[in-house]
Design a protein around this motif. Sequence first.
Motif, PDB file in Angstrom:
ATOM      1  N   PHE A  50       0.917  -1.137   0.032  1.00 12.03           N
ATOM      2  CA  PHE A  50       0.072   0.009  -0.004  1.00 12.03           C
ATOM      3  C   PHE A  50       0.838   1.322   0.025  1.00 12.03           C
ATOM      4  CE2 PHE A  50      -3.101   2.673   2.163  1.00 12.03           C
ATOM      5  CZ  PHE A  50      -4.100   2.922   1.154  1.00 12.03           C
ATOM      6  N   SER A  86      -9.644  -0.905  -9.224  1.00 13.47           N
ATOM      7  CA  SER A  86      -8.474  -1.511  -9.873  1.00 13.47           C
ATOM      8  C   SER A  86      -8.676  -1.852 -11.402  1.00 13.47           C
ATOM      9  CB  SER A  86      -7.697  -2.579  -9.078  1.00 13.47           C
ATOM     10  OG  SER A  86      -7.361  -2.251  -7.629  1.00 13.47           O
ATOM     11  N   PHE A 124      -3.130  -2.777   4.223  1.00 15.74           N
ATOM     12  CA  PHE A 124      -3.930  -1.750   3.651  1.00 15.74           C
ATOM     13  C   PHE A 124      -4.379  -0.824   4.476  1.00 15.74           C
ATOM     14  CE2 PHE A 124      -7.421   0.261   1.528  1.00 15.74           C
ATOM     15  CZ  PHE A 124      -7.162   0.511   0.207  1.00 15.74           C
ATOM     16  N   VAL A 180      -3.927  -7.938  -2.340  1.00 14.58           N
ATOM     17  CA  VAL A 180      -4.242  -7.158  -1.132  1.00 14.58           C
ATOM     18  C   VAL A 180      -5.724  -7.586  -0.475  1.00 14.58           C
ATOM     19  CG1 VAL A 180      -4.924  -4.735  -0.761  1.00 14.58           C
ATOM     20  CG2 VAL A 180      -2.897  -5.118  -1.946  1.00 14.58           C
ATOM     21  N   SER A 220      -5.136  -0.643  -7.026  1.00 12.60           N
ATOM     22  CA  SER A 220      -3.789  -1.360  -6.740  1.00 12.60           C
ATOM     23  C   SER A 220      -3.406  -2.073  -8.021  1.00 12.60           C
ATOM     24  CB  SER A 220      -4.096  -2.272  -5.723  1.00 12.60           C
ATOM     25  OG  SER A 220      -3.134  -3.236  -5.354  1.00 12.60           O
TER      26      SER A 220
END
Length: 696
Positions: free
Chosen positions: A141, A567, A448, A599, A593
């Motif tokens: 992150f 994303s 995160f 994640v 991301s």
Amino acid sequence: MLDQLRSVLSAFCQSQAQGGFSIFNAAGQFDDQRTDKEGIARALNAAFLITLCDEQHRLFRQASDFLARRKNSPEWGEIAKFYLNGVELVCQEIETVCKNNPDFSDRLGSLSQWLANRESPRTAEQAADEQTAEKLWSVFFPEATGIRGHEKTRVEALRKKRTVTITELNPAPITNPAQQLLFTSNVLLTMPSTKASPHELGLSADLKEKLRRVAEEPQAFWYDHPIQMGVEPPKNEVLYGLRGLQTAFDFERQRGTVSAGTRLTCVLSVSVTHRGLHGIARKYLEEELARAGGLKDIDVYVFTEADTQRLVDEVLAPAADRYLGRSDATEALGVFGVDGKYGRHYSFLKAMAAFWNVLIQPEVCATFKIDLDQVFPQEELVEQTGASAFEHFRTPLWGARGTDSNGQAVELGMIAGALVNAHDIGKSLFTPDVPFPRNAASPDEYVFFSLLPQALSTEAEMLTRYTTGKLDGTKACIQRIHVTGGTTGILVEHLRRFRPFTPSFIGRAEDQAYVLSVFANPGPRLAYVHKAGLIMRHDKEAFAQESIQRAYVGKLIGDYLRILYFSAYAAVLADDMGKLKDAVDPFTGGFISRIPTTVVYLRFALKAAALFAEDHAEQGLEFIATGAPRITGAVDFVAGKNSMLKQQYEKERLGWRVYYDALAAVEKALEKREDFALALRKQAGEHIDRCRLRLD
């Protein structure tokens, strides 16, 4: 690279007794002999984390075998498959990203080496320190790196990035908000609480009988915190929000900003959990508002999915067929509705201003959305900003043109205000509703930690005050990327020209997804202007604490899906996803991301583990049982170059094109006084009138 990932995960999933760095002791939650539901769920979750670790982990084989056995279980098979698929998906994603992104590969390698060489901490408190957090964030992150300890510098840098140099103020700003603004909000309705007896609901016999029949239907839609029909008035958001709007309007009248006899228009979309509530919603709201004393000066129009479908069938589709030659318009216009994920009603509420402008009331030239747990704190606004809510709407910044910090031409056709929490307003209107976090990160926040960049953008964007110097609100201003669902508006001119929308698959941060749909378009870019001082008081915690608690697990999972959807959505919108992401970093971009699946799975597993560690076993079980199928569905939805997400986006983009083209064609025909167009306008007016709440 997989070896490096496994070594990283082995390091932070080891027992503290082993020395070195540790976030969570996965072995401590793995007990494959447990037979109770909470115990099995906890073991499956721990087995997933152990299986991702290095094969040298003492429980690696045992955990892998446990997942494999449970895969064939009638009760636990789907959850076991979710975790087994997760292991495969994470490994595939890391391999692919490392191959295509040398910078990421280097950061992962650097983290692995740093953890391996890190000195053993002297105390448990030192085991997961801020330096370690920064190292982990650099891989998982990066948007959170470099903020802690440098808050002031980062705020100044972000404000500089968000600065727009004004080239032309709006020559015709809003002058009469009461007549020119269409206020909107969304209502989420569900069945009464099963704990409430019929006589406690305060509803008419007719409504109670209809509710009894609806109760036999299966639930069709789920929302975070819907209003339970019959809930006591102090906990009813609709009553609270509309009465707050009435109070704000009364203040404007006393201040002299609203002329005598003027009425306010408010459009409510009503999203329901059971389809049978479509036919009950308006009557229910009429009864509740009448019981609460009604509204003096506000005309409220309520639109359920059934109402929007009638507008499509009898107004919009005939217009598209007649003027665009689109005999298939009904299907394309399916984007126009209110049930389903939040992106759907959000787009409807914005788009409705264009419909109103063309077919109902030409004076309406903008819309402004409020959330019904928010009110305008008028006395504080005047005292601390020198202007009431309606006076803030008159700013010539709304609709101004300028250039951003990269030299890109922007049109500030949208406006965004800010929020202050009810318990903070005594300090100042300009108290951030999301302050910088000071507590140590929880296990999942090492993967995160959105709260950190959220606090940064809150301070840098939402709390900017135009004073002197260049950033005075005339020569330059702030454009907003981070916005909230309430306190946002758009001018009809820009709505019809740019045609932004939030795809219906977006269930969280629908407000921030809205502008992304046109972010990569050629030419000047549509943007939100920050209106300093346009602040609403957020009262959710003051009157609806129970609904917040009920929504906790659902909101958490929605946040994970947001990473997957944002994303994939960014990749569909722009060939250069990195450029788009950089423009909306750090907070909105944090959900875009390069390793979204990794994640999400790690964040999910570490959060579940934390719930079990904190003795919230029942909540941990609910979290896993609810989250596993939803994440599985989302992973499937975003998979592949021609993903279902991409297909859905393109279908909806076409639908909104048909919508705005049809309105433009009707407008031209009305100018010529064509009979067909005049008949459509009459039909539209009749439909709208039927949607008005009768509160007399």
